[in-house]
Design an enzyme around this catalytic site. Structure first.
Site, mmCIF file in Angstrom:
data_model
loop_
_atom_site.group_PDB
_atom_site.id
_atom_site.type_symbol
_atom_site.label_atom_id
_atom_site.label_comp_id
_atom_site.label_asym_id
_atom_site.label_seq_id
_atom_site.Cartn_x
_atom_site.Cartn_y
_atom_site.Cartn_z
ATOM 1 N N ASP A 148 1.637 -10.479 0.178
ATOM 2 C CA ASP A 148 1.973 -9.069 0.002
ATOM 3 C C ASP A 148 2.578 -8.807 -1.379
ATOM 4 O O ASP A 148 3.477 -9.537 -1.809
ATOM 5 C CB ASP A 148 3.005 -8.714 1.084
ATOM 6 C CG ASP A 148 3.309 -7.245 1.164
ATOM 7 O OD1 ASP A 148 2.413 -6.481 1.532
ATOM 8 O OD2 ASP A 148 4.452 -6.856 0.854
ATOM 9 N N GLU A 166 -2.480 -9.698 -2.622
ATOM 10 C CA GLU A 166 -2.488 -8.244 -2.809
ATOM 11 C C GLU A 166 -1.816 -8.009 -4.154
ATOM 12 O O GLU A 166 -0.612 -8.219 -4.303
ATOM 13 C CB GLU A 166 -1.705 -7.541 -1.707
ATOM 14 C CG GLU A 166 -1.816 -6.033 -1.849
ATOM 15 C CD GLU A 166 -0.667 -5.246 -1.214
ATOM 16 O OE1 GLU A 166 -0.916 -4.142 -0.748
ATOM 17 O OE2 GLU A 166 0.477 -5.730 -1.202
ATOM 18 N N HIS A 179 -4.317 -0.869 6.574
ATOM 19 C CA HIS A 179 -3.192 -0.151 7.190
ATOM 20 C C HIS A 179 -2.401 0.686 6.181
ATOM 21 O O HIS A 179 -1.492 1.399 6.574
ATOM 22 C CB HIS A 179 -2.261 -1.172 7.842
ATOM 23 C CG HIS A 179 -1.567 -2.036 6.820
ATOM 24 N ND1 HIS A 179 -2.254 -2.922 6.011
ATOM 25 C CD2 HIS A 179 -0.279 -2.102 6.438
ATOM 26 C CE1 HIS A 179 -1.396 -3.507 5.197
ATOM 27 N NE2 HIS A 179 -0.200 -3.033 5.424
ATOM 28 N N ASP A 180 -2.718 0.577 4.901
ATOM 29 C CA ASP A 180 -1.940 1.281 3.878
ATOM 30 C C ASP A 180 -2.609 2.543 3.366
ATOM 31 O O ASP A 180 -2.062 3.213 2.490
ATOM 32 C CB ASP A 180 -1.722 0.361 2.669
ATOM 33 C CG ASP A 180 -0.592 -0.610 2.907
ATOM 34 O OD1 ASP A 180 0.273 -0.317 3.751
ATOM 35 O OD2 ASP A 180 -0.574 -1.664 2.250
ATOM 36 N N ASP A 207 0.516 -12.759 7.063
ATOM 37 C CA ASP A 207 0.995 -11.962 5.936
ATOM 38 C C ASP A 207 2.246 -12.646 5.399
ATOM 39 O O ASP A 207 3.112 -13.041 6.177
ATOM 40 C CB ASP A 207 1.363 -10.553 6.434
ATOM 41 C CG ASP A 207 0.734 -9.476 5.586
ATOM 42 O OD1 ASP A 207 1.043 -9.465 4.376
ATOM 43 O OD2 ASP A 207 -0.032 -8.654 6.114
#
Ligand code: BGC
Length: 574
Positions: free
Chosen positions: A200, A256, A329-330, A98
């Site tokens: 990210d 993302e 995970h979000d 990430d």
């Protein structure tokens, strides 16, 4: 990475705090991941997207980086990281990290310097502004934590910008020395041999230079039109590519980048533009959510899924890559939205899996999805860990909303819903996540009884488990390139419950039927006869004792297919 390879991969997301704890501190770690390599290998995935493991105060579980060059001691050491990477490479598995470069932690030395004085050389690494002449904050933007995006700092009597938590100040990409520092760090990681990055919040790095006030009716979070896909975003990404990625031709970069139009997706991903290999198709994750209220839900329908899948296919598939995913995970896990009744849980989990692996796009599987884990809900706010969730609860209760009502919203929308630890072993107190039964995981397991039959150990034993179905689908993807490369034709477009389509590649045709309803769905083929041959052969279904056809290789006619059972999946070779 060559597009052919990227398109054929299956990516698995590891959320490090919750994957596997090897040293009994209740927190996942690198040695824990290494100990589960055989599991990942057997699952058949090609690439791991590893959540952030850098040194961090962990207010956002590592998305708040204090030192880009260190592994957080909670996760282990750099030697352990290198050993994990080597072990993965030995079995031809790739690892992407990430990359959080829109912001750092406020404990990062750059920020500590930056806040110390207006003339400090690091001042412009972050975005500082004085109050407006009337004493108001520099602008009215709101952060993703539903509070002001500005925090006042007494030391220099100015505000700094943070689109996320106040402990995650935004980096100032307008400042060339900052960009050079970031590129240096990226090259350092790539030189270690990692296989790429998931970037990210990458479409937020270029802010409108005037940082203007947003209109009050701006959708949540206020101000986003001035910081998403900002004026210099492509200039920055092309420079980033030139300075870093271009020198490592086999890596994979996934952005993302929320709220993109299809034209914008192409700007980020067309190979000749030299920016990113792919972006994540995020709109499916938003289905069922109220766009104006981060804690509100909305009804969702199969037609929204159809719209999203068709849109990405029509605009992007022939020209570039994109990743598709249904949980991460979000967001709370998708399974409970799809599953209305416990009796159908496993069937519905397989439906979700089939959907993900059969639609066009590169599938990303989020840890635990392959077990059909449902969303986790806690009855007490004390069991939640996500700062945004806790902040919302306090505010809402303070504003007089009944606590139970607030919790009900949290159950549906908190991202902690997908963060409870992996249940490895049904026979131990911590499901084998932490080796010792007396360790308390950083976030509790949900209702233990219901989790037992979903654990890895139980599913290994069951024929027809969700886990074995995932393994099978991933293996099929390796065997049948049609699943990665095939064209896509929607059928039964107006059917309210059934998602039906054809994939076609090099003379092969597959028919895929998915009933998203918890009741039997009737199908009327009259409009679709043009596409059907006289007979077809079933290659996959999610009912263990499917009535049609009795034998897998038996030929079947489309007219026999008048009904799909609740959450039924059928795949035919035509
Ligand atoms: C990550 C989140 C994180 C945020 C800020 C994201 O989109 O996926 O988990 O909180 O960026 O870094």
């Amino acid at each position: 990475m060559e597009n052919k390879t990227a398109r054929e991969s299956v990516i698995y997301q590891i959320y490090p705090p919750s994957f596997m704890d090897s040293n009994n501190d209740g927190w996942g770690d690198l040695n824990g991941i290494a100990s589960r390599i055989p599991y990942l290998h057997q699952l058949g995935i090609d690439t791991i997207w590893l959540g952030p493991i850098y040194d961090s105060p962990m207010i956002d579980n590592g998305y708040d980086i204090r030192d880009y060059y260190q592994i957080d001691t909670k996760y282990g050491t750099m030697e352990q990281f290198e050993s994990l990477l080597d072990q993965l490479h030995d079995i031809d598995m790739k690892l992407i990290m990430d990359l959080v470069i829109n912001h750092t932690s406020d404990e990062h030395p750059w920020f500590q310097q930056s806040k110390s004085a207006k003339d400090n050389p690091y001042r412009d690494y972050y975005i500082w502004r004085p109050a407006k002449s009337d004493g108001a904050e520099p602008n009215n933007w709101r952060s993703f934590q539903s509070e002001s995006a500005w925090t006042y700092d007494e030391q220099t009597d100015e505000y700094y910008l943070h689109l996320f938590d106040r402990k995650q100040p935004d980096l100032n990409w307008e400042h060339p020395p900052l960009r050079q520092e970031v590129y240096k760090m990226i090259r350092w990681w790539l030189d270690k041999g990692i296989d790429g990055f998931r970037l990210d919040a990458i479409n937020m790095i270029s802010k409108h230079p005037d940082l203007p006030d947003a209109a009050e009716d701006d959708p949540h979070p206020i101000g986003q039109r001035f910081y998403k896909n900002g004026p210099r975003i492509h200039e920055f990404l092309q420079e980033l590519h030139r300075e870093t990625f271009a020198h490592y031709p086999h890596i994979l970069t996934i952005g993302e980048a929320p709220s993109l139009t299809m034209e914008q997706v192409l700007e980020y991903t067309l190979p000749e533009r030299k920016e990113l290999n792919m972006v994540l198709a995020m709109d499916m994750m938003r289905i069922g959510k109220d766009p104006h209220n981060p804690w509100g839900s909305a009804d969702w329908s199969v037609s929204q899924l159809k719209e999203s899948v068709s849109k990405w296919y029509e605009h992007i598939f022939a020209r570039g890559e994109y990743g598709v995913y249904l949980s991460t995970h979000d967001h709370p896990r998708m399974i409970p939205d799809v599953i209305g009744h416990h009796e159908h849980n496993m069937t519905a989990a397989k439906l979700v899996a089939t959907f993900l692996h059969l639609i066009p796009g590169v599938p990303l599987v989020y840890q635990g999805e392959e077990l059909g884990l449902p969303n986790t809900t806690y009855d007490r706010i004390e069991d939640y860990r996500d700062q945004g969730t806790i902040h919302y609860y306090k505010e809402a209760v303070q504003d007089g909303k009944p606590a139970q009502e607030v919790l009900a919203g949290i159950h549906q929308r908190s991202r902690d819903g997908s963060r409870s630890p992996m249940p490895w072993d049904a026979h131990s107190e911590n499901f084998g996540f932490s080796p010792s039964d007396s360790t308390k995981p950083w976030i509790p397991f949900p209702d233990k009884e219901s989790l037992t039959h979903l654990s890895v150990s139980e599913q290994e034993e069951q024929r027809g488990s969700v886990l074995s179905y995932y393994r099978h689908l991933i293996a099929m993807r390796k065997q049948f390139p049609i699943m990665s490369h095939g064209s896509f034709t929607m059928l039964l477009e107006d059917h309210p419950e059934v998602f039906a389509f054809i994939r076609e590649w090099q003379g092969q045709r597959w028919l895929i039927l998915l009933n998203f309803a918890d009741v039997e769905a009737e199908i009327d083929w009259t409009q679709e006869y043009r596409v059907f041959p006289t007979s077809m052969v079933k290659i996959l279904g999610n009912y263990p004792h499917t009535a049609h056809p009795p034998h897998p290789e038996e030929e079947q006619h489309i007219d026999d297919l008048q009904y799909l059972r609740p959450y039924e999946v059928l795949i035919y070779r035509m």
